[in-house]
Scaffold this motif. Structure first.
Motif, PDB file in Angstrom:
ATOM      1  N   MET A  64       0.987  -1.072  -0.118  1.00 29.77           N
ATOM      2  CA  MET A  64      -0.563   0.032  -0.203  1.00 29.77           C
ATOM      3  C   MET A  64       0.672   1.178   0.136  1.00 29.77           C
ATOM      4  N   ASN A  65       0.738   2.229  -0.848  1.00 28.51           N
ATOM      5  CA  ASN A  65       2.064   3.202  -1.324  1.00 28.51           C
ATOM      6  C   ASN A  65       1.129   4.468  -1.240  1.00 28.51           C
ATOM      7  N   LEU A  66       1.814   5.489  -1.101  1.00 24.47           N
ATOM      8  CA  LEU A  66       1.040   7.180  -1.203  1.00 24.47           C
ATOM      9  C   LEU A  66       1.831   7.341  -2.517  1.00 24.47           C
ATOM     10  N   TYR A  67       0.868   7.826  -3.019  1.00 23.90           N
ATOM     11  CA  TYR A  67       0.361   8.660  -4.207  1.00 23.90           C
ATOM     12  C   TYR A  67       0.207   9.963  -4.253  1.00 23.90           C
ATOM     13  N   SER A  68       0.615  10.534  -5.834  1.00 25.44           N
ATOM     14  CA  SER A  68      -0.122  11.862  -5.732  1.00 25.44           C
ATOM     15  C   SER A  68      -0.231  12.846  -6.808  1.00 25.44           C
TER      16      SER A  68
ATOM     17  N   THR B 259      -3.953  17.743   2.548  1.00 28.86           N
ATOM     18  CA  THR B 259      -5.176  17.393   2.613  1.00 28.86           C
ATOM     19  C   THR B 259      -4.535  15.130   2.184  1.00 28.86           C
ATOM     20  N   ILE B 260      -4.928  14.244   2.779  1.00 20.48           N
ATOM     21  CA  ILE B 260      -4.450  12.996   1.825  1.00 20.48           C
ATOM     22  C   ILE B 260      -5.791  12.435   2.671  1.00 20.48           C
ATOM     23  N   ALA B 261      -5.998  11.341   1.668  1.00 16.96           N
ATOM     24  CA  ALA B 261      -7.117   9.982   1.100  1.00 16.96           C
ATOM     25  C   ALA B 261      -6.615   8.793   2.042  1.00 16.96           C
ATOM     26  N   ILE B 262      -6.985   8.623   2.580  1.00 20.51           N
ATOM     27  CA  ILE B 262      -6.474   7.249   3.546  1.00 20.51           C
ATOM     28  C   ILE B 262      -8.065   5.869   3.037  1.00 20.51           C
TER      29      ILE B 262
ATOM     30  N   MET C 279      -9.771   9.939  -6.367  1.00 20.09           N
ATOM     31  CA  MET C 279     -10.024  11.299  -5.640  1.00 20.09           C
ATOM     32  C   MET C 279      -8.541  12.278  -6.022  1.00 20.09           C
ATOM     33  N   LEU C 280      -7.852  11.521  -6.034  1.00 18.26           N
ATOM     34  CA  LEU C 280      -6.321  11.891  -6.308  1.00 18.26           C
ATOM     35  C   LEU C 280      -6.867  13.519  -7.288  1.00 18.26           C
ATOM     36  N   PRO C 281      -7.288  13.798  -7.610  1.00 19.45           N
ATOM     37  CA  PRO C 281      -7.526  14.514  -8.323  1.00 19.45           C
ATOM     38  C   PRO C 281      -8.321  16.426  -7.600  1.00 19.45           C
ATOM     39  N   ASP C 282      -8.670  15.822  -6.209  1.00 16.75           N
ATOM     40  CA  ASP C 282      -8.947  16.614  -5.099  1.00 16.75           C
ATOM     41  C   ASP C 282      -7.758  16.098  -3.476  1.00 16.75           C
ATOM     42  N   VAL C 283      -7.436  16.008  -4.132  1.00 16.86           N
ATOM     43  CA  VAL C 283      -6.494  16.061  -2.794  1.00 16.86           C
ATOM     44  C   VAL C 283      -5.199  15.915  -3.133  1.00 16.86           C
TER      45      VAL C 283
ATOM     46  N   PRO D 112       3.434   0.693  -9.940  1.00 16.78           N
ATOM     47  CA  PRO D 112       3.677   1.475  -8.279  1.00 16.78           C
ATOM     48  C   PRO D 112       5.734   2.409  -7.951  1.00 16.78           C
ATOM     49  N   GLN D 113       6.289   2.039  -8.307  1.00 11.28           N
ATOM     50  CA  GLN D 113       7.523   2.581  -8.831  1.00 11.28           C
ATOM     51  C   GLN D 113       7.676   3.898  -9.667  1.00 11.28           C
ATOM     52  N   GLU D 114       6.909   4.184 -10.924  1.00 12.87           N
ATOM     53  CA  GLU D 114       6.913   5.700 -11.493  1.00 12.87           C
ATOM     54  C   GLU D 114       5.972   6.268 -10.620  1.00 12.87           C
ATOM     55  N   ASP D 115       5.332   6.206 -10.082  1.00 16.44           N
ATOM     56  CA  ASP D 115       3.861   7.039 -10.149  1.00 16.44           C
ATOM     57  C   ASP D 115       4.266   7.495  -8.683  1.00 16.44           C
TER      58      ASP D 115
END
Length: 293
Positions: free
Chosen positions: A135-139, A153-156, A211-215, A232-235
């Motif tokens: 489970m990784n963190l993306y933005s 803001t961080i969505a979880i 939700m990525l565009p909004d957080v 997962p490696q690039e993003d």
């Protein structure tokens, strides 16, 4: 980073269609009890059955079909027909298994499974581990956690086990500190210190990608990240790395009354193979790690 992936992924529609089509009619569909005599030799090893059986396996993501389709093809020669049933979110497959709508499911880790059994009283059992998927963190807005600032803001995920796992990830990233006595599944109220004063947005795990565009950033379960085309490696901007126990090992579950079913044991055996390990490497770039070794 990839910016042109369709946010909806057509995920919900496809999975719901899979759910409504999960039934099977005719003589090829058998009950779990019927399968108990399907395959066994005097030595206790499973073998091809003279009578075909169908086993419905609940999943929560089309990426899993890349793993299960070769297994289904292999077992077909032994008279075991696997029917893959897609569900739209994590809340459905255990209820379907407990009620007999499916015979097995393979979508959850031990932490989630244990919480479901404890809180909902399902009479189901784990009969084999499958893999660990991070489970990784993306933005879409930042490229490193050091860029986070107060007010971001961080969505979880909003469920107990995945939400707790997300908070542990953010602690390892240095964003928060969690109380030492918080337990296996910490909650937002268990945060002792904010090293960055971020705000959390809780949502169903299956919806967080959209939700990525909004957080500012989002903690996304690996199956949904891959299903929606994230690499997962690039993003990813921060990665889950260490596992102290089997809490996040994914598993295959059946109804407790069927945990010794030889057909189901044979399916687990077929999954826990060198061929499956090769699929992890070739299809998922090693991002899936065998959990049965």
């Amino acid at each position: 980073m990839k910016k042109n992936i369709l946010r909806t992924c057509a995920l919900t529609a496809a999975l719901v269609l899979g759910l409504t089509a999960c039934g099977s009619s005719g003589n090829t569909q058998t009950t779990a009890a019927d399968t108990k005599s399907a395959a066994a030799t005097e030595s206790g090893e499973t073998t091809a059955s003279q009578e075909e059986v169908t086993v419905r396996i609940g999943l929560t993501g089309t990426i899993y079909e890349d793993i299960w389709n070769p297994i289904a093809e292999e077992l077909k020669d032994e008279g075991i027909n696997i029917e893959l049933v897609q569900f739209s979110d994590f809340s459905l497959p255990n209820a379907a298994l407990d009620s007999g709508e499916i015979e097995m499911n393979a979508f959850q880790h031990h932490a989630y499974f244990n919480n479901e059994v404890e809180t909902k009283g399902y009479d189901i059992s784990a009969i084999g581990d499958t893999f660990v998927i991070a489970m990784n963190l993306y933005s879409d807005k930042i490229t490193d956690v050091s860029e986070l600032k107060d007010g971001d803001t961080i969505a979880i995920p909003g469920d107990a086990s995945n939400g707790g796992r997300a908070l542990k990830l953010l602690e390892s990233a240095g964003i928060i500190d969690i109380k030492e006595d918080a337990g296996a599944n910490p909650e937002i109220s268990d945060i002792e210190k904010y090293n960055v004063q971020v705000e959390f947005v809780e949502a169903d795990a299956s919806n967080i990608y959209s939700m990525l565009p909004d957080v500012t950033a989002a903690v996304i379960n690996g199956n949904y990240a891959l299903d929606c085309g994230l690499d997962p490696q690039e993003d990813g901007i921060f990665f889950e790395k260490d596992y102290d126990d089997d809490s996040y090992f994914c598993l295959i579950a059946v109804r407790s009354e069927d945990k010794d079913n030889p057909v189901y044991k044979r399916i687990v055996e077929a999954f826990q193979s060198e061929s499956t390990k090769q699929i992890f490497q070739d299809v998922f770039k090693g991002f899936f790690v065998p959990a049965w070794e």
